[in-house]
Design a protein around this motif. Structure first.
Motif, PDB file in Angstrom:
ATOM      1  N   GLY A  14       3.849  11.760   1.173  1.00  0.00           N
ATOM      2  CA  GLY A  14       2.939  10.615   1.185  1.00  0.00           C
ATOM      3  C   GLY A  14       1.739  10.766   0.276  1.00  0.00           C
ATOM      4  O   GLY A  14       1.434   9.883  -0.520  1.00  0.00           O
ATOM      5  N   PHE A  15       1.050  11.925   0.370  1.00  0.00           N
ATOM      6  CA  PHE A  15      -0.157  12.152  -0.426  1.00  0.00           C
ATOM      7  C   PHE A  15       0.154  12.082  -1.914  1.00  0.00           C
ATOM      8  O   PHE A  15      -0.541  11.425  -2.699  1.00  0.00           O
ATOM      9  CB  PHE A  15      -0.753  13.515  -0.062  1.00  0.00           C
ATOM     10  CG  PHE A  15      -1.731  14.035  -1.074  1.00  0.00           C
ATOM     11  CD1 PHE A  15      -2.979  13.449  -1.208  1.00  0.00           C
ATOM     12  CD2 PHE A  15      -1.400  15.107  -1.896  1.00  0.00           C
ATOM     13  CE1 PHE A  15      -3.876  13.921  -2.145  1.00  0.00           C
ATOM     14  CE2 PHE A  15      -2.292  15.577  -2.825  1.00  0.00           C
ATOM     15  CZ  PHE A  15      -3.531  14.983  -2.957  1.00  0.00           C
ATOM     16  N   ASN A  22       2.678  10.643  -3.438  1.00  0.00           N
ATOM     17  CA  ASN A  22       3.061   9.316  -3.895  1.00  0.00           C
ATOM     18  C   ASN A  22       1.850   8.420  -4.095  1.00  0.00           C
ATOM     19  O   ASN A  22       1.805   7.650  -5.058  1.00  0.00           O
ATOM     20  CB  ASN A  22       4.047   8.682  -2.907  1.00  0.00           C
ATOM     21  CG  ASN A  22       5.423   9.312  -3.045  1.00  0.00           C
ATOM     22  OD1 ASN A  22       5.651  10.078  -3.983  1.00  0.00           O
ATOM     23  ND2 ASN A  22       6.314   8.995  -2.143  1.00  0.00           N
ATOM     24  N   THR A  23       0.862   8.540  -3.198  1.00  0.00           N
ATOM     25  CA  THR A  23      -0.365   7.765  -3.383  1.00  0.00           C
ATOM     26  C   THR A  23      -1.063   8.169  -4.668  1.00  0.00           C
ATOM     27  O   THR A  23      -1.529   7.325  -5.442  1.00  0.00           O
ATOM     28  CB  THR A  23      -1.326   7.987  -2.196  1.00  0.00           C
ATOM     29  OG1 THR A  23      -0.560   7.949  -1.001  1.00  0.00           O
ATOM     30  CG2 THR A  23      -2.404   6.948  -2.154  1.00  0.00           C
ATOM     31  N   LEU A  24      -1.119   9.489  -4.900  1.00  0.00           N
ATOM     32  CA  LEU A  24      -1.761  10.003  -6.117  1.00  0.00           C
ATOM     33  C   LEU A  24      -1.049   9.469  -7.355  1.00  0.00           C
ATOM     34  O   LEU A  24      -1.687   8.962  -8.294  1.00  0.00           O
ATOM     35  CB  LEU A  24      -1.716  11.536  -6.089  1.00  0.00           C
ATOM     36  CG  LEU A  24      -2.413  12.266  -7.219  1.00  0.00           C
ATOM     37  CD1 LEU A  24      -3.893  11.976  -7.203  1.00  0.00           C
ATOM     38  CD2 LEU A  24      -2.177  13.758  -7.106  1.00  0.00           C
ATOM     39  N   LEU A  52       0.819   6.841  -7.636  1.00  0.00           N
ATOM     40  CA  LEU A  52       0.677   5.394  -7.771  1.00  0.00           C
ATOM     41  C   LEU A  52      -0.685   5.038  -8.362  1.00  0.00           C
ATOM     42  O   LEU A  52      -0.782   4.195  -9.254  1.00  0.00           O
ATOM     43  CB  LEU A  52       0.854   4.746  -6.396  1.00  0.00           C
ATOM     44  CG  LEU A  52       1.209   3.268  -6.422  1.00  0.00           C
ATOM     45  CD1 LEU A  52       2.570   3.068  -7.058  1.00  0.00           C
ATOM     46  CD2 LEU A  52       1.211   2.696  -5.024  1.00  0.00           C
ATOM     47  N   THR A  53      -1.741   5.727  -7.877  1.00  0.00           N
ATOM     48  CA  THR A  53      -3.075   5.460  -8.413  1.00  0.00           C
ATOM     49  C   THR A  53      -3.121   5.767  -9.895  1.00  0.00           C
ATOM     50  O   THR A  53      -3.631   4.978 -10.698  1.00  0.00           O
ATOM     51  CB  THR A  53      -4.112   6.338  -7.676  1.00  0.00           C
ATOM     52  OG1 THR A  53      -3.808   6.297  -6.286  1.00  0.00           O
ATOM     53  CG2 THR A  53      -5.509   5.857  -7.919  1.00  0.00           C
ATOM     54  N   ALA A 109       6.611   6.606  -7.864  1.00  0.00           N
ATOM     55  CA  ALA A 109       5.776   6.800  -6.685  1.00  0.00           C
ATOM     56  C   ALA A 109       6.254   5.946  -5.515  1.00  0.00           C
ATOM     57  O   ALA A 109       6.104   6.339  -4.362  1.00  0.00           O
ATOM     58  CB  ALA A 109       4.325   6.456  -7.015  1.00  0.00           C
ATOM     59  N   SER A 157       7.831  -3.290  -5.776  1.00  0.00           N
ATOM     60  CA  SER A 157       6.406  -3.192  -5.421  1.00  0.00           C
ATOM     61  C   SER A 157       6.069  -4.210  -4.339  1.00  0.00           C
ATOM     62  O   SER A 157       5.236  -3.936  -3.475  1.00  0.00           O
ATOM     63  CB  SER A 157       5.538  -3.393  -6.651  1.00  0.00           C
ATOM     64  OG  SER A 157       5.658  -4.709  -7.121  1.00  0.00           O
ATOM     65  N   GLN A 163       2.854  -2.907  -2.166  1.00  0.00           N
ATOM     66  CA  GLN A 163       1.866  -2.251  -3.034  1.00  0.00           C
ATOM     67  C   GLN A 163       1.351  -3.283  -4.020  1.00  0.00           C
ATOM     68  O   GLN A 163       1.784  -3.365  -5.156  1.00  0.00           O
ATOM     69  CB  GLN A 163       2.509  -1.076  -3.776  1.00  0.00           C
ATOM     70  CG  GLN A 163       2.994   0.040  -2.889  1.00  0.00           C
ATOM     71  CD  GLN A 163       1.857   0.804  -2.230  1.00  0.00           C
ATOM     72  OE1 GLN A 163       0.689   0.574  -2.549  1.00  0.00           O
ATOM     73  NE2 GLN A 163       2.181   1.677  -1.312  1.00  0.00           N
ATOM     74  N   TRP A 182      -1.508  -3.678  -5.506  1.00  0.00           N
ATOM     75  CA  TRP A 182      -2.253  -3.203  -6.677  1.00  0.00           C
ATOM     76  C   TRP A 182      -1.295  -2.872  -7.817  1.00  0.00           C
ATOM     77  O   TRP A 182      -1.536  -3.210  -8.973  1.00  0.00           O
ATOM     78  CB  TRP A 182      -3.082  -1.962  -6.336  1.00  0.00           C
ATOM     79  CG  TRP A 182      -4.363  -2.302  -5.679  1.00  0.00           C
ATOM     80  CD1 TRP A 182      -4.635  -2.217  -4.347  1.00  0.00           C
ATOM     81  CD2 TRP A 182      -5.535  -2.809  -6.303  1.00  0.00           C
ATOM     82  NE1 TRP A 182      -5.901  -2.642  -4.100  1.00  0.00           N
ATOM     83  CE2 TRP A 182      -6.486  -3.008  -5.290  1.00  0.00           C
ATOM     84  CE3 TRP A 182      -5.877  -3.116  -7.610  1.00  0.00           C
ATOM     85  CZ2 TRP A 182      -7.753  -3.502  -5.545  1.00  0.00           C
ATOM     86  CZ3 TRP A 182      -7.134  -3.600  -7.878  1.00  0.00           C
ATOM     87  CH2 TRP A 182      -8.068  -3.788  -6.845  1.00  0.00           C
TER      88      TRP A 182
END
Lengths: 502, 137
Positions: free
Chosen positions: A269-270, A272-274, A276-277, A316, A399, A404, A406
């Motif tokens: 999870g962490f 994938n967030t990174l 994606l950002t 991601a 997406s 998601q 963003w």
């Protein structure tokens, strides 16, 4: 041992570069030989692709050492596809190099090093051992240092130093990540790591090694905020070299990210967030960078960065639909980016400049060539039914499904920016009247070339455009292929079982 | 550095160092040594000769351009790698070994030819670099 066929792309390129080294001073022979050799490599790559397509994942244990201990070469569908794309791009660029790269450069073993670069790329795609992946990366960057600095012009060396420094730094971080990972799991075989990493107690250290991999590969694949070396260096070497760099060098970083983040760190999870950002920032900064540039090559370079974000973001999301979009985009992107830089080389040969302000009137003077160049440009935007359109549907759909918004916004923004910039480029370069300026006298213009020489400029562009058209109009086949690769990536047991022979 | 002592010593040292480099090359499979170190020692032998006698004389001893050794060595190593694929249907780079060991040299295998290739590449590369630098200096 019929599955030995998957290492044939490596064997042929190594052999060809050795032969080319024997004929170091015979440049004319090297030109013909390299084109023939790349054609043979293309045939070999097609054979490998068909073989893997029909028979599933192939594994070769080099030196006949059993899988977790020896170095394995794994030809799964993703690797076979990328080997085929490398061969297509290599064939086009080798023809383009024969006349467009000046003799003073070719004399210093250009073609030999070019084959070493292709060898490194094929090796990186095929290896199933993460330390071996590092070795192939070294082969790639050493060959690319030679190609980027050959000729030794001042701005070229300036670009080469920046490229050298940051890529060397990336290799160092990659090696550090390898060390941490090896300390955790005690194996280097990627399939074996994938099994053992789940049992590691210290999850923080696992995430640290993942972030180190992300930084190392991120520098190579030019994601935000690590992309600054790319606009500083890619426009300096000859167009043929920029083309192979643009098409394949950043994509090998993306490939490594896809491989590592599906096989080893899948679904965290962490991370994938990174990812994606970073992807959203990459799309945004690449797109904004493209607007203000006036040099065609620099515009295309910022597009490379912008579109890397599409692929990283899809990775991601980590669903099958998104992965299929990523793979389709990767296939489309390798061909299209190689073609765009070849086109910029062709425009340079016609007008002796790549500056949009000084260019113009291309459509009035060369209507057929303009049509040829229009197809890749429109494919890049993704005008249906051309090739950029299909992967974007998958990515946008994925997406929205993952909520998601963003990333959804970033995708729309990236596509819109591409449209605006290509429209600007089209009106400036093709439609605007040629502004009056003093053209350099001592330059061999496109019109002064013989018919055969003109052919070496137009054929590669036409060939890659044809492939792009196939990707667009035969999208059904490519979509099936991408979905198959995506399901192989998400369900990585198949890969692990094939390597470890369970 | 044209001193008489170095000049006469290097004439004798050249063959001795070359034999020593071959010795290091051959013992490399199980003991410290191998193609890379052997190649460096052989390159040093020629560099020492070039220091004392001048570059032109070393060139005449070498007869061929050192750069030529690089593709030659690569070819030898490459052939040792694909030999198992061609001859015995084994994967790339599998070690092939002769059944009976030869006196003095020992058991001969494809690994020896790989090392020989490395040996030639290292001589070629280091001599090309050093000769080019000393030419421009």
């Amino acid at each position: 041992m019929t599955n030995d066929i998957i290492i044939l792309p490596l064997v042929v390129h190594l052999f060809f570069s050795i032969v080319l080294m024997f004929f170091w001073n015979k440049v004319d022979f090297q030109k013909i030989f390299s084109v023939v050799a790349n054609f043979i490599a293309l045939v070999v790559a097609i054979c490998v692709f068909v073989f893997v397509y029909n028979n599933g994942t192939q594994v070769v244990q080099s030196g006949n050492w059993e899988a977790p201990f020896g170095i394995v070469f794994v030809g799964d569908m993703l690797a076979a596809t990328l080997v085929l794309l490398t061969a297509i791009a290599g064939f086009a660029v080798s023809i383009f190099s024969t006349i467009s790269v000046i003799r003073a450069r070719l004399r210093f073993g250009y073609f030999s090093v070019f084959h070493f670069l292709l060898l490194g790329l094929n090796g990186a795609f095929l290896t199933g051992d993460i330390f071996n992946l590092y070795v192939w990366f070294e082969i790639i960057i050493i060959s690319s240092f030679v190609l980027i600095s050959i000729g030794g012009e001042k701005n070229q060396l300036e670009g080469a130093v920046k490229y050298f420094a940051l890529n060397f730094f990336a290799s160092m971080i990659f090696l550090t990540a390898l060390g941490v990972l090896y300390g955790l799991v005690g194996t280097l075989n990627m399939a074996d790591i994938s099994l053992k990493i789940a049992e590691v107690q210290n999850r923080n250290l696992v995430e640290i090694s993942a972030v180190l991999f992300l930084v190392g590969f991120g520098i190579k694949s030019a994601i935000f905020p690590l992309y600054f070396w790319l606009p500083a260096s890619y426009h300096t070497p000859p167009s043929a070299v920029s083309a192979i760099f643009a098409g394949l060098l950043t994509k090998v970083g993306v490939y490594a990210l896809i491989r590592v983040f599906t096989l080893i760190y899948g679904g965290d999870g962490f991370l994938n967030t990174l990812l994606l950002t970073l992807a959203i920032m990459t799309i945004f900064s690449g797109g904004v960078g493209a607007i203000i540039q006036n040099n065609i090559k620099k515009v295309f370079m910022y597009f490379i960065i912008c579109h890397i974000g599409f692929m990283i973001g899809g990775l991601a999301l980590f669903t099958e639909v998104a992965m299929a979009g990523v793979i389709f985009y990767l296939i489309h992107d390798i061909i299209i980016k190689t073609n765009l830089f070849l086109i910029s080389g062709l425009i340079y040969r016609i007008k002796a400049t790549n500056n949009m302000k000084k260019l113009g009137g291309l459509y009035a003077n060369y209507p057929k060539l303009s049509l040829l160049m229009a197809i890749p440009l429109f494919s890049l935007i993704g005008i249906p039914p051309l090739s950029g359109y299909w992967p974007k549907i998958s990515l946008i759909l994925a997406s929205l499904n993952a909520e998601q918004y963003w990333f959804f916004g970033a995708l729309i923004f990236g596509s819109l920016i591409t449209l605006i910039v290509i429209a600007k480029l089209w009106s400036e370069v093709f439609w605007k009247d040629q502004p009056k300026l003093s053209l350099p006298k001592k330059f061999i213009y496109f019109d002064q070339l013989r018919l055969g020489q003109k052919f070496t400029f137009i054929f590669p562009v036409a060939f890659l455009t044809f492939v792009t058209l196939y990707i667009g109009f035969g999208a059904e086949h490519i979509q099936q292929l991408s979905q198959r690769i995506a399901s192989e990536l998400i369900n990585n047991e198949l890969y692990i079982d094939a390597v470890l022979k369970r | 550095m044209r001193t008489l002592i170095l000049k006469s010593a290097s004439s004798y040292l050249l063959p001795v160092l070359l034999i020593f480099s071959v010795f290091i090359l051959l013992r490399g499979h199980y003991l410290p040594g191998g193609g890379f170190v052997g190649g460096l020692v052989a390159a040093i032998a020629f560099v020492l000769h070039a220091f004392s006698h001048g570059l032109d004389k070393t060139r005449t001893i070498l007869k061929l351009h050192p750069g030529f050794l690089m593709p030659l060595g690569l070819l030898v190593a490459f052939l040792s790698g694909i030999a198992p694929m061609v001859f015995s249907d084994l994967p790339f780079m599998t070690g092939l070994w002769a059944e009976n060991p030869i006196p003095v040299i020992g058991a001969i295998g494809s690994a020896l030819f790989f090392d020989l290739g490395v040996y030639l590449v290292v001589i070629g590369a280091s001599l090309t670099i050093i000769f080019t630098i000393s030419e421009s200096a």
